[in-house]
Scaffold this active site. Structure first.
Site: not given
Ligand SMILES: O=P(O)(O)OC[C@H]1O[C@](O)(CO)[C@@H](O)[C@@H]1O
Length: 561
Positions: A211, A217, A272-273, A358, A389, A517
Site C-alpha cells: 500500500k 521488507e 492493509g489488514r 493489529e 496432539h 521501524k
C-alpha cells in the site's frame, strides 16, 4: 465522524449488571445449563450468509446475554456500525473512513464519502483485474521469449501478504491448472532465495504488493527479484512484462521501474489488514480466477448486509464480539484460539492474528485517555485435528481459560474414505470435552471398571480429571468455497470492529509498529562495518549485541566469518 465521547466503560449501570451476571454464572457449570434446558442448542444458534454459529457452549444465559446487549446499546454500537458503513471517518487518528465493505459492494449500490461515490472506481479496478487475469490465464500476456506464465510470486508483507496467502491456500481446490502461486514476505533472504530457486525467470510473474510502497521488507525483496530476473536473462524492457504492482503510491512504483500501466490502485481508506478484497487480492484472482474472486466478494457482502441490518440479538459478529469481551473482562481470559478443522484453512489463525491484534492491541481510548480494562486478546491457533496432539492439553487442563472458535465445513473437497466423518467427530468431541470435562469421580470409576486397584485409581483420578466449563463457538459452513470463505473473513473483520467500538478504541490505526521501524534504521546503519563510529547511543544490551554482530556476524557486505 463527529465523535461524541462514550461514558467510561466500567463505571456504568450496564457494567454493574454484567458484573452481577458474571458472579452468578461463575460457579455454574455448562453441563448443568445444558441439562436444565434441552433447547439450548436451537436457542443459541444463528445462521447468516451461509454460516451457522452455535454459541450454546458458552457460559451464558438469556439474562447475561440481555445484559451484554444492554451494554452494547449503551456503547451506541448500532450508531457505530452505521458510521462504518456510511463511510464516516471512523479511523479518527488518521482522519479516514474504513471502507473495506465498499470493496465488496455491488455496482448497483453506492457508498458515498463526502459527496463522492467510491463504488464506480472499485468496480473499474475489478474490471482491470479481470482483464489482466484473463490475459495471464489465456496466455495473451506472456513472459520474455513468448512463454506463458507458469508461476506468480507475490511479494508483500503484513496485510499485503497474510490475507492473499491465506485465501489462496484456502481455495486450493479452485486453482487454475497451469499457474502456481508463491508468496515472499520475510526480509530473511532465505524466503526469496528458497522461492526463486525452483523458478524459471522466463515464466515467472512478480506482483509487488505494498500500500505504502515504503515497506523495507517488500522493497528489498522486490529489488532481489528484479536482480534475479535481470541476472537470469531478463532485460529492463522485459521487467515491464514480468513486474506488476499494487499500491496507493503509483509514482513510487514507477520510480522502482514498474510500468505505469502495470500498477493497480489501492486507496488510503483501506487498511492493509482489510485489503485482500482490493487489487491486493490479485494473487487470489490469478490463482482461482476472477469469477471465484467475485464470489469471495459476494460472500463478504452477504456478511456485511447481515452485520449492517440484523438486530443486535441476532447479529453473529455482535454476539461473537460481546462474548469475547465477556470472557476477557469477567473470566480473566487473555487469549482466544481459532481452530479450523480444515487443512486448507490452516493459515486462517495467522491472518486473524494480524486482523485482531493489529486492530485492537490498543491502550488508549479514541479521546487519548488510557483504558482501564483489557483490550484485544492474543489470537492464536492452528488446524485441527493436529492441535489435539499438541496444545489442546493446556486447553483442557491448564490453569488459563482460553475461549475457542471451532470452524468446520460440512463437506470436504477431498472426500477420502471416512476421513471427513472422523474429522467432524474430532471437532465435536473437542468442543464437547471442553464443555463437559470429566469429574474426579468419573475418572476414578473409569479406571476401576478397567480393573485398576482402588488405591491407584484414587491416586490418579485428580490427574485424569478435566474441569470442563471451557467455552467455545462452533462455526459451520457448507464447504470452504469462495462465498463461504468471504463471509467467514468478513465476520471476523466485523467482530473486531464490534470489540473496538465497545472498548472505544481506534481499530484502524497501528502506530505501535512504528517505533521498531524507526529504531531499525539506526541499528541497521550501526551494523555496517564502519557503523560504530562515535559514541554508542544505545542501551548496553543493544550496543553489546551490535558489537557482537559486527565481530562475528555476517553484515550486508557478506564479510562475516
Ligand atoms: O502494504 P504495506 O504498505 O507494504 O504495509 C504492509 C504492512 O505493514 C504494516 O503497516 C505494519 O507495519 C501493516 O499494517 C501493513 O499491512
Amino acid at each position: 465522524m463527529t465523535y461524541s465521547p462514550l461514558p467510561p466503560l466500567t463505571d456504568s449501570p450496564e457494567w454493574d449488571a454484567l458484573r452481577e451476571q458474571a458472579e452468578h454464572l461463575r460457579p455454574r457449570h455448562m453441563r448443568d445449563l445444558f441439562a436444565e434446558d434441552p433447547d439450548r442448542y436451537p436457542r443459541y444458534t444463528l445462521e447468516a450468509a451461509g454460516l451457522l454459529l452455535d454459541y450454546s457452549k458458552n457460559r451464558i444465559t438469556d439474562s447475561s446475554l440481555a445484559a451484554l446487549m444492554a451494554l452494547a446499546r449503551s456503547r451506541r454500537l448500532e450508531e457505530r456500525i452505521g458510521a462504518l458503513f456510511k463511510g464516516e471517518r471512523v479511523n479518527t487518528t488518521e482522519n479516514r473512513p474504513a471502507l473495506h465493505a465498499a470493496l465488496r459492494t455491488p455496482e448497483s449500490e453506492a457508498v458515498t464519502v463526502e459527496g463522492q461515490d467510491v463504488v464506480p472506481e472499485v468496480h473499474h479496478t475489478l474490471r482491470r483485474m479481470e482483464t489482466f487475469v484473463g490475459q495471464i490465464h489465456s496466455g495473451q500476456w506472456r513472459g520474455m521469449n513468448g512463454h506463458p506464465f507458469t508461476d506468480v510470486v507475490s511479494i508483500g508483507i503484513g496485510g499485503s501478504f497474510l490475507g492473499p496467502q491465506m485465501v489462496s491456500e484456502a481455495l486450493r481446490p479452485y486453482w487454475h491448472d497451469q499457474l502456481r502461486c508463491h508468496f515472499v514476505a520475510n526480509i530473511d533472504g532465505s524466503d526469496i532465495s528458497d522461492t526463486l530457486r525452483h523458478l524459471d525467470p522466463e515464466t515467472t510473474l512478480f506482483l509487488v504488493q505494498s500500500k505504502s510502497f515504503r515497506t523495507q521488507e517488500t522493497l528489498a525483496n522486490a529489488r532481489a527479484a528484479r536482480e534475479w530476473f535481470v541476472e537470469n536473462g531478463g532485460s529492463q524492457e522485459q521487467v515491464s512484462r514480468h513486474f506488476v504492482a499494487v499500491t496507493s503510491q503509483q509514482d513510487e512504483a514507477e520510480r522502482f521501474g514498474i510500468a505505469r500501466d502495470n500498477v493497480f490502485p489501492m486507496w488510503d481508506w483501506v487498511g492493509g489488514r482489510y485489503s485482500l478484497w482490493s487489487a491486493i487480492g490479485l494473487p487470489i484472482a490469478l490463482a482461482v480466477g476472477m469469477d471465484n474472486f467475485r464470489s469471495l466478494l459476494a460472500g463478504a457482502h452477504a456478511m456485511d448486509e447481515h452485520f449492517r441490518t440484523a438486530p443486535l440479538e441476532r447479529n453473529i459478529p455482535v454476539i461473537m464480539g460481546l462474548l469475547g469481551l465477556w470472557y476477557s473482562h469477567f473470566f480473566d481470559a487473555h487469549s482466544h484460539a481459532v481452530l479450523p478443522y480444515d487443512h486448507f484453512l490452516k493459515s486462517l489463525p495467522a491472518h486473524l492474528q494480524q486482523l485482531d491484534m493489529e486492530s485492537n492491541g490498543k491502550q488508549v481510548r479514541i479521546n487519548g485517555t488510557p483504558v482501564d480494562y483489557p483490550t484485544g486478546p492474543v489470537i492464536w491457533g492452528g488446524a485441527g485435528a493436529n492441535g489435539q496432539h499438541a496444545y489442546h492439553q493446556l486447553l483442557h487442563q491448564g490453569t488459563r481459560l482460553v475461549p475457542v472458535d471451532f470452524i468446520m465445513p460440512l463437506h470436504s473437497h477431498n472426500p477420502l474414505g471416512d476421513h471427513h466423518r472422523l474429522l467432524f467427530a474430532n471437532c465435536l468431541s473437542q468442543s464437547q470435552a471442553l464443555m463437559r470435562g470429566k469429574i474426579d469421580e468419573e475418572a476414578f470409576e473409569e479406571m476401576r471398571a478397567e480393573g485398576m486397584p482402588e488405591e491407584k485409581a484414587r491416586e490418579l483420578a485428580p490427574h485424569k480429571a478435566i474441569p470442563g466449563n471451557k467455552p467455545s463457538n462452533t462455526l459451520l459452513l457448507d464447504r470452504v468455497d469462495p462465498k463461504g470463505l468471504g463471509a467467514l473473513i468478513a465476520l471476523y473483520e466485523h467482530k473486531v470492529f464490534v470489540q473496538g467500538a465497545l472498548w472505544d478504541i481506534d481499530s484502524f490505526d497501528q502506530w505501535g509498529v512504528e517505533l521498531g521501524k524507526q529504531l531499525g534504521k539506526t541499528i541497521e546503519k550501526r551494523l555496517e562495518a564502519d557503523g560504530g563510529q562515535g559514541e554508542p547511543r544505545e542501551d548496553s544490551s543493544t550496543t553489546g549485541l551490535i558489537q557482537l554482530f559486527r565481530e562475528r556476524g555476517q553484515g550486508i557486505s557478506g564479510a562475516g566469518k
